[in-house]
Structures are given as structure tokens and as C-alpha cells.
Motif scaffolding. Structure first.
Motif, PDB file in Angstrom:
ATOM      1  N   UNK A 112      -5.307   2.064  -4.779  1.00 22.40           N
ATOM      2  CA  UNK A 112      -4.730   1.012  -5.622  1.00 22.40           C
ATOM      3  C   UNK A 112      -3.446   0.469  -5.017  1.00 22.40           C
ATOM      4  N   UNK A 113      -2.550   1.360  -4.594  1.00 27.03           N
ATOM      5  CA  UNK A 113      -1.289   0.939  -3.990  1.00 27.03           C
ATOM      6  C   UNK A 113      -1.559   0.168  -2.705  1.00 27.03           C
ATOM      7  N   UNK A 114      -2.525   0.617  -1.919  1.00 25.28           N
ATOM      8  CA  UNK A 114      -2.891  -0.056  -0.679  1.00 25.28           C
ATOM      9  C   UNK A 114      -3.306  -1.501  -0.958  1.00 25.28           C
ATOM     10  N   UNK A 115      -4.181  -1.683  -1.931  1.00 20.69           N
ATOM     11  CA  UNK A 115      -4.663  -3.021  -2.272  1.00 20.69           C
ATOM     12  C   UNK A 115      -3.514  -3.892  -2.780  1.00 20.69           C
ATOM     13  N   UNK A 116      -2.683  -3.331  -3.653  1.00 19.44           N
ATOM     14  CA  UNK A 116      -1.574  -4.096  -4.222  1.00 19.44           C
ATOM     15  C   UNK A 116      -0.620  -4.568  -3.135  1.00 19.44           C
ATOM     16  N   UNK A 117      -0.240  -3.670  -2.241  1.00 19.85           N
ATOM     17  CA  UNK A 117       0.732  -4.020  -1.207  1.00 19.85           C
ATOM     18  C   UNK A 117       0.185  -5.076  -0.251  1.00 19.85           C
ATOM     19  N   UNK A 118      -1.064  -4.927   0.142  1.00 18.22           N
ATOM     20  CA  UNK A 118      -1.651  -5.889   1.077  1.00 18.22           C
ATOM     21  C   UNK A 118      -1.803  -7.268   0.444  1.00 18.22           C
ATOM     22  N   UNK A 119      -2.247  -7.311  -0.812  1.00 20.18           N
ATOM     23  CA  UNK A 119      -2.384  -8.597  -1.487  1.00 20.18           C
ATOM     24  C   UNK A 119      -1.029  -9.233  -1.783  1.00 20.18           C
ATOM     25  N   UNK A 120      -0.050  -8.398  -2.156  1.00 22.37           N
ATOM     26  CA  UNK A 120       1.290  -8.926  -2.429  1.00 22.37           C
ATOM     27  C   UNK A 120       1.884  -9.561  -1.181  1.00 22.37           C
TER      28      UNK A 120
END
Length: 329
Positions: A112-120
Motif C-alpha cells: 500500500x505504501x509503495x503504491x501511494x508513494x509512487x502515485x503521489x
């Protein structure tokens, strides 16, 4: 996604020998594994220290950016710092060992954190391009249009959209079916964001649309850059308050264009592979995915280096801050 486990049966092991249904683990020579650990650890250290340096320099220095632009850069650097300090170390173990040893709950959190950081990161870069557009085309009205509320909305929507999608991806629990089986059925597996079949909608909304906006904006800026530069020089001896500001903004925009170019070079191969893989029945090798994932991670590593190489004030401020730090120590 094809795991591409090749070789004799002796070359294949399992993640947990004492557990039934353990995932397969591909073995590799110890020397290769140690070399990869050294390489990935170096990338992690460089990513963390570089983004931390950007945060410190932007926070404690007087630079050529507006307060709102500073906040966008700070927020982007925070994403890079967390990516390097939290996501990349565990991804390193998974990439080298081809197993996940940290439990299912932490797998969900990590992904989840991986996806959030990359999209952000994508949305931050798009809003930075919008900021540069207003600075170049409307220099006299910049502070009226790019208010603190505007930047708060930009930063908030970047993290908000990324968070919604990140948690939605985990809640929906997507699975990638491989030759009649699922990677998630075995113990010791944890599909990272690059292995999840999240569809064309993901690539369209979180990559191609923001990237298209950035390319259109920077393309238009580049098209008129020479004309604006000539106008600035011709008005050097006249009372034109917008000329110095515009020249400064063009220089800043040039650097941010390199930042965007760095993002495209690092992330485009991953997104293209992610789109193609479902079309070819998930036959693309997992090793290729792992390699492209780390190439994408390098975006957060290179961004601080761009500031170091292209901003003299950044280098000078960093030297002063580091010298004070070492003197105090």
C-alpha cells in the motif's frame, strides 16, 4: 507473471521448508547475492541521504523558489525519503531472495505504501509543471493565482488520490493468475505493485494523463522559451519588473524539465511492461519486472542529484549546512 524459474530441480528451493504450500525460491550464487545486497544498499543509502539533504536545504535556506514551490518540492522529497527508508529495504530482500519473510499483514502495508508513494510522485510532478506554467506565462499574476490555498490543494490532492487508489488496490485484493495458479496461494509470497493486475485504468489515470499534461506544458514552455529570452534581453535596460522574474523562472523550469525527464526514463519501461504483460498471458519474466521496479525506484535516487548538479545555490547551502553539522559533532 511468469516466475521464469529455470534450471535443474536442485536449483529450486522453497521459502519455508517446514511449511506446506511454501512458495518456490530461486537460488543464486552467494557472491551474486552479496553483490546485489551491496548494490541495493548503496542505492537505498543514496536515496535516503539525498532526499533528506533536499528537505534540510529547502527548509533552512533562502532559495529562488516561492514558498508554495518549496512545499511541493519538500512533499516530493518526503515521498522519496519514505520510499528509500521504508519500501526499498524490504523490496531488496524480496528481490534478492525471491521470498517474503515479513508476514501477510506487513506485505499489505508495504504494498500500500509503495503504491501511494509512487502515485503521489506522479501527481506532485504534474502540479510542479502547472506551477511552472503559471510562473512563465503569468509572471505578474503568479502570486495571485498560486496562493497558499492552491498549493495546499495540490499537495493534498496528490496524497489523497494516491492514498485512495493504494488502499482500494489492497481492499480489492487483485490476483495475477499464472498458468492456472495464483502467486498468492503459497506461503512466502508478496506481490508488489508491479505484479498486480490493476488494469489500463491505473496506467491511464495515474500515468498517461499526468504525463501528457506535463509534456504538453513543458513542450509549450520550450516552444516559446527562445522568444521570451529575446524579449527579456531586449527589455534589460527598461523598467520591466517581470523580466528578472521570468528569466529566473525559465532557469528553474529547465531544471524541473530534467526532473520530469528523469521520471519518464525511470518509470515508462515499468508501465509499458505492466500493460503488455496481461496481453501476453502474464508470460513476462519476473526477473524483468524486478529489474524495471528498481529502475523506477531510481527516480527517487536521481532527483536530489539533479538539484545538486544544476543549482549552485543548492550546492553552496548544502556545504554550509554540512560544515556546521560536522563542526558541531
Amino acid at each position: 507473471m511468469n516466475l521464469c524459474l529455470s534450471g535443474s530441480p536442485e536449483a529450486v528451493a522453497v521459502c519455508f521448508e517446514s511449511l506446506n504450500g511454501s512458495c518456490l525460491r530461486s537460488t543464486s550464487p552467494l557472491a551474486l547475492r552479496l553483490s546485489l545486497y551491496f548494490l541495493f544498499t548503496s542505492i537505498i543509502v543514496l536515496t535516503v541521504t539525498g532526499n533528506l539533504l533536499v528537505i534540510v536545504v529547502i527548509t533552512f535556506s533562502q532559495n529562488h523558489f516561492s514558498a508554495g514551490t518549496n512545499n511541493l518540492i519538500l512533499s516530493l522529497s518526503v515521498a522519496g525519503l519514505v520510499l528509500g527508508g521504508f519500501v526499498m529495504p524490504f523490496s531488496m530482500v524480496r528481490s534478492i531472495e525471491s521470498c517474503w519473510y515479513f508476514g501477510h499483514v506487513f506485505c499489505c502495508l508495504h504494498t500500500t505504501v509503495d503504491i501511494i508513494l509512487c502515485n503521489a510522485t506522479v501527481w506532485h510532478l504534474m502540479f510542479i509543471s502547472v506551477d511552472r506554467y503559471v510562473a512563465i506565462f503569468y509572471p505578474l499574476h503568479y502570486h495571485n493565482r498560486m496562493t497558499n490555498k492552491t498549493f495546499v490543494a495540490m499537495i493534498g490532492s496528490s496524497w489523497g488520490l494516491a492514498s485512495v487508489f493504494g488502499f482500494a488496490t489492497i481492499i480489492s485484493d487483485p490476483q495475477v493468475v499464472i498458468r492456472g495458479g495464483s502467486n498468492k496461494a503459497c506461503v512466502g509470497g508478496c506481490l508488489s505493485l508491479h505484479a498486480r493486475e490493476i488494469g489500463m485504468e491505473y496506467a491511464l489515470f495515474f500515468y498517461f494523463i499526468p504525463v501528457s499534461v506535463m509534456m504538453i506544458i513543458y513542450g509549450r514552455i520550450s516552444f516559446i522559451a527562445q522568444r521570451h529570452t529575446k524579449a527579456i534581453h531586449s527589455n534589460t535596460n527598461h523598467a520591466n519588473p517581470s523580466a528578472p522574474s521570468t528569466a529566473k523562472d525559465f532557469k528553474a523550469t529547465k531544471t524541473f524539465t530534467i526532473v520530469v525527464g528523469n521520471f519518464l526514463l525511470c518509470w515508462t519501461p515499468f508501465f509499458m511492461c505492466n500493460i503488455i504483460d496481461p496481453l501476453v498471458g502474464h508470460t513476462i519474466c519476473a526477473l524483468l519486472y524486478e529489474g524495471l521496479m528498481w529502475v523506477a525506484y531510481l527516480n527517487a535516487t536521481f532527483n536530489p542529484l539533479i538539484y545538486v548538479f544544476f543549482y549552485k545555490w543548492f550546492r553552496e547551502t548544502a556545504k554550509v549546512l554540512l560544515s556546521k553539522l560536522f563542526i558541531q559533532v
